[in-house]
Structure formats: structure tokens, C-alpha cells
Design a protein around this motif. Structure first.
Motif, PDB file in Angstrom:
ATOM      1  N   HIS A 241      -3.820   1.274  -8.591  1.00  0.00           N
ATOM      2  CA  HIS A 241      -4.408   0.404  -7.763  1.00  0.00           C
ATOM      3  C   HIS A 241      -5.883  -0.381  -7.995  1.00  0.00           C
ATOM      4  O   HIS A 241      -6.116  -1.321  -8.058  1.00  0.00           O
ATOM      5  CB  HIS A 241      -4.649   1.134  -6.637  1.00  0.00           C
ATOM      6  CG  HIS A 241      -5.115   0.153  -5.325  1.00  0.00           C
ATOM      7  ND1 HIS A 241      -4.353  -0.846  -4.641  1.00  0.00           N
ATOM      8  CD2 HIS A 241      -6.435   0.248  -4.660  1.00  0.00           C
ATOM      9  CE1 HIS A 241      -4.802  -1.543  -3.898  1.00  0.00           C
ATOM     10  NE2 HIS A 241      -6.016  -0.948  -3.579  1.00  0.00           N
TER      11      HIS A 241
ATOM     12  N   ALA B 262      -0.287  -1.677  -7.544  1.00  0.00           N
ATOM     13  CA  ALA B 262      -0.113  -0.139  -7.168  1.00  0.00           C
ATOM     14  C   ALA B 262       1.328   0.419  -7.288  1.00  0.00           C
ATOM     15  O   ALA B 262       1.513   1.530  -7.659  1.00  0.00           O
ATOM     16  CB  ALA B 262      -0.886   0.101  -6.023  1.00  0.00           C
ATOM     17  N   THR B 263       2.180  -0.227  -6.856  1.00  0.00           N
ATOM     18  CA  THR B 263       3.660   0.266  -6.569  1.00  0.00           C
ATOM     19  C   THR B 263       4.116   0.565  -7.743  1.00  0.00           C
ATOM     20  O   THR B 263       5.254   1.447  -8.076  1.00  0.00           O
ATOM     21  CB  THR B 263       4.603  -0.895  -5.969  1.00  0.00           C
ATOM     22  OG1 THR B 263       4.496  -2.169  -6.535  1.00  0.00           O
ATOM     23  CG2 THR B 263       4.110  -1.056  -4.504  1.00  0.00           C
TER      24      THR B 263
ATOM     25  N   ALA C 258       5.227   1.767  -1.713  1.00  0.00           N
ATOM     26  CA  ALA C 258       5.038   2.669  -3.268  1.00  0.00           C
ATOM     27  C   ALA C 258       6.286   3.615  -3.206  1.00  0.00           C
ATOM     28  O   ALA C 258       7.038   3.979  -4.121  1.00  0.00           O
ATOM     29  CB  ALA C 258       3.703   3.429  -3.180  1.00  0.00           C
TER      30      ALA C 258
ATOM     31  N   TRP D 192      -1.427   6.482  -8.169  1.00  0.00           N
ATOM     32  CA  TRP D 192      -1.486   5.381  -7.285  1.00  0.00           C
ATOM     33  C   TRP D 192      -2.907   4.764  -7.265  1.00  0.00           C
ATOM     34  O   TRP D 192      -3.014   3.694  -7.568  1.00  0.00           O
ATOM     35  CB  TRP D 192      -0.976   5.808  -5.846  1.00  0.00           C
ATOM     36  CG  TRP D 192      -0.804   4.390  -4.938  1.00  0.00           C
ATOM     37  CD1 TRP D 192       0.300   3.608  -5.017  1.00  0.00           C
ATOM     38  CD2 TRP D 192      -1.836   3.986  -4.310  1.00  0.00           C
ATOM     39  NE1 TRP D 192      -0.021   2.653  -4.055  1.00  0.00           N
ATOM     40  CE2 TRP D 192      -1.366   2.813  -3.507  1.00  0.00           C
ATOM     41  CE3 TRP D 192      -3.125   4.626  -3.766  1.00  0.00           C
ATOM     42  CZ2 TRP D 192      -2.021   2.185  -2.760  1.00  0.00           C
ATOM     43  CZ3 TRP D 192      -3.920   3.714  -2.952  1.00  0.00           C
ATOM     44  CH2 TRP D 192      -3.350   2.620  -2.387  1.00  0.00           C
TER      45      TRP D 192
ATOM     46  N   ASP E 169       1.077  -2.207  -0.277  1.00  0.00           N
ATOM     47  CA  ASP E 169       0.626  -1.383  -1.441  1.00  0.00           C
ATOM     48  C   ASP E 169       1.228   0.116  -1.403  1.00  0.00           C
ATOM     49  O   ASP E 169       1.313   0.540  -2.360  1.00  0.00           O
ATOM     50  CB  ASP E 169      -0.592  -1.735  -1.595  1.00  0.00           C
ATOM     51  CG  ASP E 169      -1.087  -2.896  -1.936  1.00  0.00           C
ATOM     52  OD1 ASP E 169      -0.347  -3.768  -2.004  1.00  0.00           O
ATOM     53  OD2 ASP E 169      -2.275  -3.209  -2.192  1.00  0.00           O
ATOM     54  N   ALA E 170       0.793   0.547  -0.206  1.00  0.00           N
ATOM     55  CA  ALA E 170       1.109   2.233  -0.333  1.00  0.00           C
ATOM     56  C   ALA E 170       2.356   2.583   0.257  1.00  0.00           C
ATOM     57  O   ALA E 170       3.146   3.453  -0.427  1.00  0.00           O
ATOM     58  CB  ALA E 170       0.046   2.772   0.796  1.00  0.00           C
TER      59      ALA E 170
ATOM     60  N   ALA F 167       4.558   4.289  -8.802  1.00  0.00           N
ATOM     61  CA  ALA F 167       5.654   4.960  -8.271  1.00  0.00           C
ATOM     62  C   ALA F 167       6.660   4.926  -9.072  1.00  0.00           C
ATOM     63  O   ALA F 167       7.472   6.103  -9.280  1.00  0.00           O
ATOM     64  CB  ALA F 167       5.998   4.414  -6.878  1.00  0.00           C
TER      65      ALA F 167
END
Length: 441
Positions: free
Chosen positions: A227, A233-234, A77, A223, A73-74, A237
């Protein structure tokens, strides 16, 4: 002697990282390592590693995610940010700029998504696995470029450009599919917050604000909002990438004039210098040089160039190592619906057939035209290489399945992606090898 050896190793490494095939080779190595780890005595440790929680415990409530979630997820991104920047650059200045140039790769990409999606869905309609139709839709640019560089001169520049621009358009399609079909329980309040941040980013762009740090800080809040909204969440980005400004702070002519002044100051100070140390005026001139160097660069291109190596050589390999490891044992049920067959046929057959059919129809209907030196045989060969769908396919797999059979279906899907991508790469390569032999005879 040791220093020479070290510098030689560093030079070799630099050359490797600049080669088109290196990112694909590194990705493959990490996928193989993940499979080895998952099927070795370390398998339990490997599985437990991605489930370990990372975050903060504030007054008894945990704020954070598992390591696997942080990666998917992070960390990913940043991969999607680079993809978004690449799409924006291609749409504004590259092979997707203007209707005529964009028409062919965009239509080909659409065919390359519809073909595999329909094959998978037709095989799995009415089953719990039907929602996985998005898995065989994507093309992996890193792997495809790796295979193209191995093929070398057997593939013309026009075909390479066609396949790369197709893959970029394909990425945009995959992003839309993720946003539309793989979102869960949308939260209207968080969507409003996310929309508000995007509006602020667009206003900053319109006002001519070029500070990338401000965009990135707002990107973090975007984000968090996305999320919590239920959309993956991506996607935040990608939205951030589309708001990054393109025009530089100063134009090229102004930069050249400023450089003349800086260089003349540097030269004047050099005449008065009485030691090897730089004069304070020279240090100041170098400082101005660095400032002007950043100011003349396009913020979008500068950010893409800064992040692209991390995306290719760090983020994607980590993602592959965290997600490609599947324990092959009694838990693997290839008979689960038609997941294996859907992905294999989707990537190996659906991709080339879809790409070829849509391109052929687009030309016959007069919507788009092939580059003059690209034959229909090469279009089909490029379509076969388009069946290499590693990174984005695995990413969609993590979102596609739910319910009791999710774990088993996910493992089968990941093995299917590896087998199908490998098969597509081999078939595409054989295709160009044979075409090259036939043409030379």
C-alpha cells in the motif's frame, strides 16, 4: 408453525446461496440499488458516506482512510486473495494445469484482453482518457456464471468449463495490468520491505509450515508495505495467495488410520456410558477428530472455501453498492473523449472478436486445440458472454483517470460498464438461445 416457516426460509436461502446465479443476481441488485440511491433525494448522503473518514487520530495526526478507500483497498484485498487462490488451484490441479490444458483458455483470455484494449486505445489515443484502456479488458466470473446458469442446458459443460477457465486466466491478466500500468510513484524502500515479506512467506512454505494464521498475519504487513510502495494494495493479496501451501499436514492414509483409533476410543467409552452426557474420553475423541479434519485438508483449498462465500455474498455486493452509484445529471458528459464508445465497443465487440480470433489462430497454428464437442459458434458465444466485465472493470476505472476530468470520466466509465455488461449478457444469451433452436430443428 413460526419455527417451521423460519426453517423453510433458511433452507430456501441456503439453496439460493449454493446456486451459481445467486452471486451475480445479488451483485446486479446492489448495482441497481446504488444507482437508485445516487439519483434519489438521498444522493448527497450516499456520496458523503463513502468520503467519511475511518481511522485513528494519534497526537493530532490521522491514520486511516475514507470508507470508500477501505472498501476498495482493504476489503477488496480479500476478493483478490480468493481470486489468487483460485488461480493457483486451477494452475496446479484444474483446467489451467499443464501446457496443453492451459493453452486454449490462456490464449483466449489474452485475445479477450488485447481486442478490447486496442479498440479503447485506438478511439482515445492522444486524449486524457487514453489511460483507461484496461477498463474493458476484464471478465466478471460471478455475472458470467449467473448468465450461464440461467441458460441452463443450452450451454454444454465443455463451454462452461472453457468460459470459467478463460475468466480465471483473464483475472490473472487483469492483475498484471493493474500492477504494471496502474501503479503510482513507486517507493523503493517499501518495495524492498514487501519483497522481504514475500521471501519470508516463500521460506515458510518451503519449510512446510501449514499454519494459515501465520500467513494471514504476515499478509497484513505485506498489504501495508505494498500500500505504501505505490503498487495497488490488492496485489499484496494475490502475492500472498501464491505462497499459501497446498499439501496438507497429514496424508489421507494417515488420516484414515488416526480416525480408526479415534472411533474405536469413542465406541469403547460409549459402552461404559451411563447417561446421555458424553464421557470425557468421547469429548477428547471429538477434539482429535476436529484437529485431524483440518490437518488432512489442503490449506489452500481450506482458505479458499472459508473466504469464497464472504467474497461472493458480502465483499463484492458492498463494492458494487459503493462504486456503481452514479448521479445522472448535468455532470454526465458522454461526449468526453470516446470513453463511452471505447468501453461499449471494447466489451461488446472486442471481447468476442479477440477471444474468437486468438482461439482460431491458436488452433490453426497447432498451439492449442478446442475440446472436441465445442464448436466455433460456441466459442464466439462464450466470447460474447466474456464481455460482462463488471467488478474488475469498475475496480480499474477507480485507478485509471487523473487530472481535472477524472471525476466526469469515472462516472461516464461506470455507466458505460453497466450498459456494456448488460448488453453483452443479453447478446450472449440470445446467441445461445438461437443456436439451441437451430440445433434442435
Amino acid at each position: 408453525m413460526e419455527l417451521q416457516n423460519n426453517s423453510g426460509i433458511l433452507e430456501t436461502f441456503k439453496k439460493l446461496t449454493k446456486s451459481e446465479s445467486f452471486a451475480g443476481v445479488l451483485l446486479l441488485c446492489c448495482a441497481v440499488l446504488a444507482m437508485i440511491a445516487a439519483n434519489s433525494p438521498l444522493s448527497e448522503m450516499y456520496a458523503a458516506l463513502w468520503k467519511s473518514k475511518i481511522g485513528l487520530d494519534i497526537n493530532g495526526s490521522f491514520i486511516g482512510m475514507s470508507l470508500g478507500a477501505w472498501i476498495n483497498d482493504a476489503l477488496m484485498a480479500f476478493f483478490f486473495l480468493v481470486v489468487g487462490l483460485e488461480i493457483k488451484r486451477e494452475v496446479l490441479f484444474g483446467e489451467l494445469a499443464g501446457f496443453k490444458r492451459a493453452a486454449l483458455p490462456v490464449i483466449a483470455a489474452l485475445g479477450g484482453m488485447v481486442g478490447p484494449g486496442l479498440i479503447y486505445y485506438a478511439l482515445n489515443a492522444g486524449t486524457q482518457s487514453a489511460h483507461g484502456f484496461g477498463i474493458p479488458m476484464a471478465t466478471d466470473i460471478a455475472f458470467a456464471l449467473g448468465v450461464l446458469s440461467v441458460l441452463g442446458k443450452r450451454v454444454s459443460i465443455s463451454v462452461k468449463v472453457f468460459l470459467v477457465s478463460l475468466a480465471v486466466a483473464d483475472d490473472l491478466g487483469a492483475i498484471i495490468v493493474i500492477a504494471v500500468f496502474y501503479s503510482n510513484g513507486l517507493s523503493l524502500s517499501w518495495l524492498v520491505v514487501a519483497a522481504g515479506i514475500i521471501v519470508v512467506l516463500m521460506v515458510l512454505n518451503k519449510m512446510g509450515v501449514k499454519a494459515l494464521s501465520l500467513y494471514m498475519i504476515l499478509g497484513v504487513f505485506l498489504w501495508i508495505a505494498v500500500h505504501n510502495s505505490g503498487i495497488h494494495a490488492t496485489i499484496a493479496a494475490v502475492a500472498l495467495a501464491f505462497t499459501i501451501p497446498v499439501s496438507p499436514k497429514i496424508d489421507t492414509l494417515s488420516f484414515m488410520e488416526k480416525m480408526k483409533v479415534v472411533v474405536s476410543h469413542f465406541q469403547e467409552s460409549e459402552k461404559r456410558k451411563d447417561s446421555v452426557l458424553l464421557q470425557s474420553e468421547q469429548v477428547e475423541a471429538l477434539h482429535h477428530l476436529a484437529q485431524h479434519k483440518n490437518a488432512v485438508q489442503n490449506p489452500l483449498v481450506r482458505l479458499e472455501h472459508a473466504l469464497a462465500p464472504y467474497s461472493s455474498f458480502l465483499i463484492m455486493p458492498i463494492f458494487a453498492f459503493a462504486n456503481a452509484g452514479v448521479t445522472i445529471g448535468a455532470n454526465i458528459d458522454f461526449g468526453i473523449d470516446y470513453v463511452f464508445l471505447g468501453i461499449l465497443c471494447g466489451l461488446v465487440l472486442g471481447k468476442p472478436i479477440g477471444i474468437f480470433t486468438f482461439t482460431f489462430l491458436a488452433e490453426k497454428l497447432g498451439i492449442a486445440a478446442r475440446p472436441q464437442c465445442v464448436s466455433w459458434v460456441e466459442i464466439f458465444g462464450a466470447g460474447a458472454l466474456g464481455g460482462i466485465g463488471f467488478t474488475m472493470s469498475i475496480f480499474v476505472t477507480n485507478l485509471a483517470f487523473s487530472g481535472d476530468h477524472a471525476l466526469v470520466a469515472t462516472d461516464v466509465a461506470k455507466i458505460s460498464i453497466l450498459i456494456a455488461s448488460f448488453t453483452a449478457g443479453i447478446l450472449g444469451s440470445i446467441f445461445f438461445f438461437i443456436r439451441d433452436k437451430v440445433c434442435h430443428h
